[in-house]
Write an enzyme that holds these catalytic residues in place. Structure first.
Site, mmCIF file in Angstrom:
data_model
loop_
_atom_site.group_PDB
_atom_site.id
_atom_site.type_symbol
_atom_site.label_atom_id
_atom_site.label_comp_id
_atom_site.label_asym_id
_atom_site.label_seq_id
_atom_site.Cartn_x
_atom_site.Cartn_y
_atom_site.Cartn_z
ATOM 1 N N HIS A 232 22.079 35.575 38.418
ATOM 2 C CA HIS A 232 22.377 36.614 39.433
ATOM 3 C C HIS A 232 23.882 36.816 39.584
ATOM 4 O O HIS A 232 24.337 37.226 40.650
ATOM 5 C CB HIS A 232 21.766 36.268 40.800
ATOM 6 C CG HIS A 232 20.339 35.817 40.734
ATOM 7 N ND1 HIS A 232 19.266 36.673 40.854
ATOM 8 C CD2 HIS A 232 19.803 34.585 40.541
ATOM 9 C CE1 HIS A 232 18.142 35.994 40.742
ATOM 10 N NE2 HIS A 232 18.441 34.721 40.547
ATOM 11 N N SER B 65 47.538 51.563 30.196
ATOM 12 C CA SER B 65 47.236 52.742 31.004
ATOM 13 C C SER B 65 48.422 53.693 30.932
ATOM 14 O O SER B 65 49.559 53.262 30.775
ATOM 15 C CB SER B 65 46.999 52.302 32.455
ATOM 16 O OG SER B 65 47.361 53.333 33.346
ATOM 17 N N LYS C 289 48.724 47.463 33.496
ATOM 18 C CA LYS C 289 47.361 47.366 33.004
ATOM 19 C C LYS C 289 47.249 46.910 31.557
ATOM 20 O O LYS C 289 48.045 47.281 30.706
ATOM 21 C CB LYS C 289 46.648 48.729 33.116
ATOM 22 C CG LYS C 289 46.318 49.137 34.531
ATOM 23 C CD LYS C 289 45.320 48.226 35.226
ATOM 24 C CE LYS C 289 43.914 48.441 34.734
ATOM 25 N NZ LYS C 289 43.320 49.677 35.264
ATOM 26 N N GLU D 170 34.569 47.977 26.248
ATOM 27 C CA GLU D 170 33.954 49.081 27.001
ATOM 28 C C GLU D 170 33.362 50.131 26.065
ATOM 29 O O GLU D 170 32.282 50.671 26.323
ATOM 30 C CB GLU D 170 34.997 49.729 27.927
ATOM 31 C CG GLU D 170 35.383 48.814 29.080
ATOM 32 C CD GLU D 170 36.538 49.372 29.902
ATOM 33 O OE1 GLU D 170 36.589 50.585 30.136
ATOM 34 O OE2 GLU D 170 37.406 48.580 30.302
#
Ligand code: ARG
Length: 459
Positions: free
Chosen positions: A155, A276, A282, A289
């Site tokens: 979980h 970024s 970043k 992804e």
């Protein structure tokens, strides 16, 4: 005029011509098509259906066409619709009459079924090789982190101590089954449709066993309608690729989590991360992804082809020309994802310090605490409740279980003794999980060795 123009009074409308054509994507099958035609021509010659001279001229002509295509010297024409008719037209333009005999006892329906099976078979080999490379990376990384304690989750809540090696080898096991699924698919598809003709076989005395053998198949397909009609091998292939992408996607999701400041279990190499355009700080896990995102495409490819096939009466229908693009797309996607994913894992930095720190919080040794009491004679269910009280106590005081004093522990059970502190140490909790398949070093070693042996067995 079209190859099939005999019964037509008019030229094909230009819109229809473009609409009908598949050459812009099925030219990818040129090699399979030519290889299949060579085997067919040799068989026709061997069976006395065409002359030895014609056979030789056809084979030589096809060899030259193959070389010219690979040298980039051939321009395909949309008027010849697909790769099959393009190759045949090129052949006839080059060798004349003999070229017109190649299509004896054959149809484009068995021809395309053959080409596509051979294509899928080849790509299965490519993808298995890429999976084995990924497995090699996993074994190498796992071997380094067998004692690196990290929290295992259920979980997404910290649950029990495992090692980073154990986590990596879980994926190792999944990718092994992906290899096996692809092998199963390759074994089942390895029957040859050539000679099924348009749908009903042929009146010529062909030898289907000869072409099947020449093209590396286990034998000819046993039913001519089935041979030209089904695309279940392509669907099986897409299913196997979908499952493989699902594994890659879950792994990607974890890489993304692990890279976040909230976890910081790993850091990606600068060469495998991106920045970024506005936020100077970043470092984004774009590779992971994109792999996660591209999983959707492959599922779409599978659903698309399932839907194309679901209402088709036997045998061939033109709808089936729509089988190729989803398979090509899935192949391109998977073959792009696997190498970059493997390289990303190969070059990552593992922050064992952060893993260990995360493991120290969240009571992941609570099961071990209950097990301690159970081994001292308390029934497990009671030990579970007692440990639950201790967790509540710790939460109220902002402590961990091992930070409770012996009197505090004994206030809930007199079975607690000094040795409890050893039992609660995370390193021990992990090391003692030595049941078959568990995270103890002896077990991760066994897993790594077994996977390495599997990789070797496939080389
Ligand atoms: N381009 C077609 C395909 O990919 C080849 C088979 C065509 N057969 C036919 N009877 N029109 O499916």
């Amino acid at each position: 005029m079209k190859l099939w123009g005999g019964r037509f009074q008019k030229e094909t409308d230009e819109l229809v011509n473009d609409f009908n054509a598949s050459i812009h994507f099925d030219q990818r099958l040129y090699k399979e098509d030519i290889t299949g035609s060579m085997a067919h021509a040799k068989m026709l010659g061997a069976c006395g259906i065409i002359s030895g001279e014609d056979t030789e001229a056809i084979v030589k002509g096809l060899e030259e066409i193959l070389a010219d295509i690979e040298a980039g010297k051939v321009e395909f024409s949309v008027d010849n619709e697909d790769i099959h008719m393009n190759v045949e037209s090129l052949l006839t333009a080059r060798i004349g009459q003999a070229g017109k005999r190649l299509h004896t006892a054959r149809s484009r329906n068995d021809q395309v079924a053959l080409d596509f099976r051979m294509y899928v078979r080849t790509q299965i080999g490519v993808i298995i090789d890429q999976l084995l490379t990924l497995e090699t990376v996993l074994c190498r990384q796992a071997a380094k982190y067998q004692t690196a304690v990290m929290p295992g989750y259920t979980h997404l809540q910290r649950a029990q101590p495992i090692s980073f090696a154990q986590h990596l080898m879980a994926y190792g096991a999944m990718f092994k089954r992906d290899v096996q699924r692809l092998e199963d698919c390759a074994a089942r598809l390895n029957e040859c449709p050539l000679g099924c003709g348009a749908l009903a076989g042929t009146t010529y005395p062909i030898d289907r066993f000869m072409t099947a053998q020449a093209l590396g198949f286990d034998g000819p397909m046993g039913n001519s309608l089935d041979g030209v009609s089904d695309r279940d091998y392509a669907l099986e292939f897409l299913s196997a690729l979908s499952i493989l992408m699902m594994h890659l996607s879950r792994f990607s999701e974890e890489v993304i989590l692990w890279c976040s400041w909230e976890f910081k279990f790993i850091e990606l190499d600068d060469a495998y991360a991106t920045g970024s355009s506005i936020m100077p700080q970043k470092k984004n896990p774009d590779v992971a992804e994109l792999v996660r995102g591209k999983t959707g495409r492959v599922y779409g490819d599978l659903m698309g082809l399932l839907t194309v096939m679901k209402g088709l009466p036997l045998a061939y229908n033109k709808d089936m020309q729509e089988d190729k693009e989803p398979v090509f797309d899935a192949v391109d996607t998977v073959e792009m994802c696997l190498p970059v994913f493997a390289a990303m894992l190969d070059t990552m930095t593992v922050r064992t310090d952060n893993m260990r720190a995360a493991a120290g919080k969240g009571f992941i040794n609570a099961t071990d605490c209950a097990d301690y009491l159970t081994k001292k004679g308390m029934p497990f269910r009671d030990a579970y409740t007692v440990t639950g009280h201790l967790v509540a106590l710790c939460t109220a005081q902002g402590k961990t279980l091992e930070e409770l004093s012996l009197p505090e522990l004994q206030s809930v059970s007199t079975l607690f003794d000094k040795d409890v502190y050893e039992a609660l140490k995370l390193e021990n909790c992990m090391a003692l999980r030595s049941s078959f398949g568990g995270p103890a070093v002896a077990e991760t070693t066994r897993q790594i060795e077994a996977l390495e042996a599997f990789i070797q067995s496939r080389k």
